[in-house]
Design an enzyme around this catalytic site. Sequence first.
Site, mmCIF file in Angstrom:
data_model
loop_
_atom_site.group_PDB
_atom_site.id
_atom_site.type_symbol
_atom_site.label_atom_id
_atom_site.label_comp_id
_atom_site.label_asym_id
_atom_site.label_seq_id
_atom_site.Cartn_x
_atom_site.Cartn_y
_atom_site.Cartn_z
ATOM 1 N N HIS A 16 35.282 26.800 -36.037
ATOM 2 C CA HIS A 16 34.280 26.479 -35.021
ATOM 3 C C HIS A 16 32.871 26.537 -35.599
ATOM 4 O O HIS A 16 32.448 27.567 -36.138
ATOM 5 C CB HIS A 16 34.418 27.486 -33.873
ATOM 6 C CG HIS A 16 33.639 27.166 -32.653
ATOM 7 N ND1 HIS A 16 32.956 28.137 -31.948
ATOM 8 C CD2 HIS A 16 33.440 26.012 -31.982
ATOM 9 C CE1 HIS A 16 32.380 27.587 -30.891
ATOM 10 N NE2 HIS A 16 32.655 26.286 -30.891
ATOM 11 N N HIS A 58 23.877 22.980 -31.468
ATOM 12 C CA HIS A 58 24.686 23.133 -30.267
ATOM 13 C C HIS A 58 23.840 23.092 -28.997
ATOM 14 O O HIS A 58 24.125 22.342 -28.065
ATOM 15 C CB HIS A 58 25.476 24.446 -30.306
ATOM 16 C CG HIS A 58 26.250 24.707 -29.061
ATOM 17 N ND1 HIS A 58 25.706 25.379 -27.977
ATOM 18 C CD2 HIS A 58 27.510 24.371 -28.711
ATOM 19 C CE1 HIS A 58 26.607 25.439 -27.010
ATOM 20 N NE2 HIS A 58 27.718 24.845 -27.430
#
Length: 250
Positions: A16, A58
């Site tokens: 991730h 993000h």
Amino acid sequence: MVDQKAAWLYPRWIAHRGAGKLAPENTLAAFRLGASHGYRMFECDAKLSADGVVFLLHDDTLNRTTNGQGIGGDQSWSALSQLDAGSWHSRGFAGEPMATLEGVARFCQANACWLNIEIKPTPGLEAQTGKAVAAAAQRLWHGQPGWPPLLTSFQPEALQSAMTTAPELPRGLLLDTLWTGWLDVARSLECVALVCNHALWDAALMAKARDAGLRALAYTVNDERAARRLLDLGLDGIITDRVDLFAPGS
């Protein structure tokens, strides 16, 4: 072109944002650390700068993961490239720059790694970001051996734009809830994968995904009990922060 619904050659374990929480997310330092733990597939978040460069971030804002402020997509790449994206994590990563998709592509290709690019648009730029990310991925992986990157998004508009721009690149719909009509949307976008919050996966959802010809992936899986449950269900991909806990060959 490979029929991605008939075959699936991506690794099951996916790091991730590069290396989870062990390094500053979405930086090349994180990718290097994830690779040092044996990971061969990575997830990252891609946005569009004000001057059209696809870069990794993000959040909508720069505040959490850099020493910058404000909306990341409102700034030029020349400004973004000067920011420190490592000090917030730990002193050992101080001075680590932000990454572009091009830089990540070079890393993945040099190390024979796969990539899951989450299209993470600045609000209001869904279509433009989907187009830009797909066009960049199409160019960067053109003629490269192995499988192309998997493009995913929570935003159907971004995936629609990506499909129009580069229909040959595989797509996956991201879901945090099973909202009404999600399966019809996945079909209309010709998705090859469904990427869900790991808590959503059960036998019924797996059967529905398989009936639709969709591969099944889960995020973000950080404990062994959850991982075992998903492996027993037969998931094709598991996105994790715990690159130190899960051996990617398992």
